[in-house]
Design a protein around this motif. Structure first.
Motif, PDB file in Angstrom:
ATOM      1  N   ILE A 187       1.707  -1.596  -0.792  1.00  0.00           N
ATOM      2  CA  ILE A 187       2.700  -1.827   0.393  1.00  0.00           C
ATOM      3  C   ILE A 187       3.311  -0.904   0.530  1.00  0.00           C
ATOM      4  CG2 ILE A 187       3.880  -3.180   0.839  1.00  0.00           C
ATOM      5  CD1 ILE A 187       2.190  -5.364  -0.705  1.00  0.00           C
ATOM      6  N   PHE A 188       4.309  -0.035  -0.975  1.00  0.00           N
ATOM      7  CA  PHE A 188       5.435   0.227  -0.857  1.00  0.00           C
ATOM      8  C   PHE A 188       5.076   2.023  -0.596  1.00  0.00           C
ATOM      9  CE2 PHE A 188       8.015   3.249  -3.788  1.00  0.00           C
ATOM     10  CZ  PHE A 188       9.518   3.367  -2.736  1.00  0.00           C
ATOM     11  N   TYR A 189       3.683   2.551  -0.894  1.00  0.00           N
ATOM     12  CA  TYR A 189       3.544   3.559  -0.413  1.00  0.00           C
ATOM     13  C   TYR A 189       3.930   3.743   1.029  1.00  0.00           C
ATOM     14  CZ  TYR A 189       0.631   7.799   0.791  1.00  0.00           C
ATOM     15  OH  TYR A 189       0.194   9.006   1.514  1.00  0.00           O
ATOM     16  N   HIS A 190       3.661   2.908   2.168  1.00  0.00           N
ATOM     17  CA  HIS A 190       3.450   3.053   3.584  1.00  0.00           C
ATOM     18  C   HIS A 190       4.978   2.775   3.549  1.00  0.00           C
ATOM     19  CE1 HIS A 190      -0.228   3.214   3.385  1.00  0.00           C
ATOM     20  NE2 HIS A 190      -1.321   2.420   3.380  1.00  0.00           N
ATOM     21  N   ILE A 191       5.849   1.616   2.743  1.00  0.00           N
ATOM     22  CA  ILE A 191       6.791   1.707   3.031  1.00  0.00           C
ATOM     23  C   ILE A 191       7.882   3.154   2.749  1.00  0.00           C
ATOM     24  CG2 ILE A 191       9.232   0.663   1.591  1.00  0.00           C
ATOM     25  CD1 ILE A 191       7.317  -2.012   1.692  1.00  0.00           C
ATOM     26  N   LYS A 192       7.754   3.779   1.583  1.00  0.00           N
ATOM     27  CA  LYS A 192       8.355   5.110   1.924  1.00  0.00           C
ATOM     28  C   LYS A 192       7.836   5.898   2.729  1.00  0.00           C
ATOM     29  CE  LYS A 192       9.411   7.759  -2.269  1.00  0.00           C
ATOM     30  NZ  LYS A 192       9.211   7.809  -3.594  1.00  0.00           N
ATOM     31  N   ASP A 195       6.112   3.930   7.816  1.00  0.00           N
ATOM     32  CA  ASP A 195       5.451   3.901   8.460  1.00  0.00           C
ATOM     33  C   ASP A 195       4.835   1.832   8.679  1.00  0.00           C
ATOM     34  OD1 ASP A 195       2.847   3.111   9.567  1.00  0.00           O
ATOM     35  OD2 ASP A 195       1.440   4.864   8.433  1.00  0.00           O
ATOM     36  N   GLN A 196       5.539   1.938   9.561  1.00  0.00           N
ATOM     37  CA  GLN A 196       5.295   0.568   9.866  1.00  0.00           C
ATOM     38  C   GLN A 196       4.107  -0.947   9.818  1.00  0.00           C
ATOM     39  OE1 GLN A 196       7.952   0.501  12.532  1.00  0.00           O
ATOM     40  NE2 GLN A 196       9.185  -0.941  12.203  1.00  0.00           N
ATOM     41  N   GLU A 197       3.501   0.190  10.339  1.00  0.00           N
ATOM     42  CA  GLU A 197       2.230  -0.343  11.082  1.00  0.00           C
ATOM     43  C   GLU A 197       0.773  -0.433  10.046  1.00  0.00           C
ATOM     44  OE1 GLU A 197      -0.769  -2.312  12.964  1.00  0.00           O
ATOM     45  OE2 GLU A 197       0.602  -1.160  14.233  1.00  0.00           O
ATOM     46  N   LYS A 198       0.971   0.957   8.893  1.00  0.00           N
ATOM     47  CA  LYS A 198       0.545   0.363   7.910  1.00  0.00           C
ATOM     48  C   LYS A 198       0.837  -0.339   6.534  1.00  0.00           C
ATOM     49  CE  LYS A 198      -1.931   4.996   8.313  1.00  0.00           C
ATOM     50  NZ  LYS A 198      -2.623   6.479   7.863  1.00  0.00           N
ATOM     51  N   ALA A 199       1.900  -0.198   6.235  1.00  0.00           N
ATOM     52  CA  ALA A 199       2.313  -1.178   5.686  1.00  0.00           C
ATOM     53  C   ALA A 199       2.468  -2.453   5.951  1.00  0.00           C
ATOM     54  CB  ALA A 199       4.000  -0.589   5.736  1.00  0.00           C
ATOM     55  N   ALA A 200       2.447  -3.424   6.753  1.00  0.00           N
ATOM     56  CA  ALA A 200       1.931  -4.448   7.400  1.00  0.00           C
ATOM     57  C   ALA A 200       0.628  -4.754   7.463  1.00  0.00           C
ATOM     58  CB  ALA A 200       2.638  -4.496   9.096  1.00  0.00           C
ATOM     59  N   GLN A 201      -0.013  -4.224   7.455  1.00  0.00           N
ATOM     60  CA  GLN A 201      -1.466  -4.514   7.611  1.00  0.00           C
ATOM     61  C   GLN A 201      -1.730  -4.443   5.610  1.00  0.00           C
ATOM     62  OE1 GLN A 201      -4.207  -4.278   9.266  1.00  0.00           O
ATOM     63  NE2 GLN A 201      -5.155  -5.684   7.657  1.00  0.00           N
ATOM     64  N   ALA A 202      -1.367  -3.842   5.137  1.00  0.00           N
ATOM     65  CA  ALA A 202      -1.048  -3.536   3.574  1.00  0.00           C
ATOM     66  C   ALA A 202      -0.149  -4.787   2.543  1.00  0.00           C
ATOM     67  CB  ALA A 202      -0.427  -2.693   2.684  1.00  0.00           C
ATOM     68  N   MET A 203       0.161  -5.377   3.382  1.00  0.00           N
ATOM     69  CA  MET A 203       0.915  -6.902   3.153  1.00  0.00           C
ATOM     70  C   MET A 203      -0.141  -7.563   3.784  1.00  0.00           C
ATOM     71  SD  MET A 203       3.812  -8.644   1.965  1.00  0.00           S
ATOM     72  CE  MET A 203       4.685  -7.531   1.817  1.00  0.00           C
ATOM     73  N   LEU A 204      -1.091  -7.562   4.519  1.00  0.00           N
ATOM     74  CA  LEU A 204      -1.723  -8.482   5.357  1.00  0.00           C
ATOM     75  C   LEU A 204      -2.608  -8.830   4.111  1.00  0.00           C
ATOM     76  CD1 LEU A 204      -0.967  -8.210   9.484  1.00  0.00           C
ATOM     77  CD2 LEU A 204      -0.659 -10.205   7.969  1.00  0.00           C
ATOM     78  N   ASP A 205      -2.881  -7.241   3.708  1.00  0.00           N
ATOM     79  CA  ASP A 205      -4.484  -7.233   2.665  1.00  0.00           C
ATOM     80  C   ASP A 205      -3.684  -7.932   1.969  1.00  0.00           C
ATOM     81  OD1 ASP A 205      -5.676  -6.418   5.160  1.00  0.00           O
ATOM     82  OD2 ASP A 205      -5.288  -3.957   4.223  1.00  0.00           O
ATOM     83  N   HIS A 206      -2.748  -7.510   1.123  1.00  0.00           N
ATOM     84  CA  HIS A 206      -2.472  -8.187   0.233  1.00  0.00           C
ATOM     85  C   HIS A 206      -2.591  -9.848  -0.174  1.00  0.00           C
ATOM     86  CE1 HIS A 206       0.295  -8.936  -4.094  1.00  0.00           C
ATOM     87  NE2 HIS A 206       1.248  -9.216  -3.107  1.00  0.00           N
TER      88      HIS A 206
END
Length: 223
Positions: A187-192, A195-206
């Motif tokens: 999640i943090f990789y995309h936060i840094k 990248d809103q779209e990929k961070a949101a998807q990583a959060m959903l996956d988590h």
């Protein structure tokens, strides 16, 4: 005399509230176990009044419930509860990470990175589960905090106690600390990268992986 402050003593009921809550999270009170006001008062060597108020607060938070015989018992989680709470978490936290990326200062994103490093060290040093669970909770809490959205914070706060209950349960099993840290790093990789779209998807996956694991834990027969 400037700067002199008198700390107010913590009321008895609040002390018992925190004590009983900790005992629930630590498994000293088992799900479905009956809570008897007079028995607790005797064990703590106090009157029933502060115990009654502590129980009332725990009822409000959902950790103590009334069973079909109108007895007070420790909350017993169900798959339906997992589905409902994580449905809310997915909606709120996927939105929150998007908003946080938009609103957060670089220094705040660095604070999240430092927290992940602290978590990694805690795991490496073999710290107790509670310390690592609290660090994992802080990861999510910082994301919410850095949205700077008070209404969103309030909605998450309403779920806070049962969220923590499931965090403790979610830690059952092998390599959970490492697995959760890896997901937080994703999640943090995309936060840094903001990248809103990929961070949101990583959060959903988590969060879905949490659901999958909790479903497995709840499906296991109790010993």
């Amino acid at each position: 005399m400037n700067g002199f402050m008198i700390e107010k003593p913590v009321p008895y009921y609040e002390q018992f509230y925190h004590s009983i809550k900790a005992m629930i999270f630590e498994g000293k009170f088992k799900p479905g176990e009956r809570i008897v006001e007079t028995q607790l008062a005797k064990e703590f060597n106090v009157s029933k009044s502060p115990i009654r108020e502590a129980i009332r607060m725990l009822v409000q938070e959902g950790l103590i419930v009334t069973d079909e015989k109108s007895r007070m018992v420790i909350y017993e989680p169900t798959l339906k509860d997992v589905e409902e709470i994580y449905f809310c978490r997915k909606a709120l936290e996927s939105f929150a990470v998007r908003l946080m990326i938009e609103k957060a200062a670089d220094s705040e994103i660095e604070e999240i990175e430092e927290l992940l490093l602290e978590t990694e060290k805690a795991i490496r040093d073999g710290q107790e589960d509670k310390a690592i669970i609290d660090l994992n909770a802080s990861f999510h809490n910082l994301i919410i905090e850095f949205t700077k959205n008070e209404r969103l914070k309030k909605q998450i706060k309403d779920l806070k106690t049962l969220m923590y209950f499931f965090r403790v349960m979610n830690f059952q099993g092998g390599h959970r600390a490492e697995d959760i840290l890896k997901q937080h790093r994703d999640i943090f990789y995309h936060i840094k990268k903001r990248d809103q779209e990929k961070a949101a998807q990583a959060m959903l996956d988590h969060l879905q992986l949490d659901v999958d694991h909790l479903t497995e834990v709840l499906g296991k027969p109790t010993k």
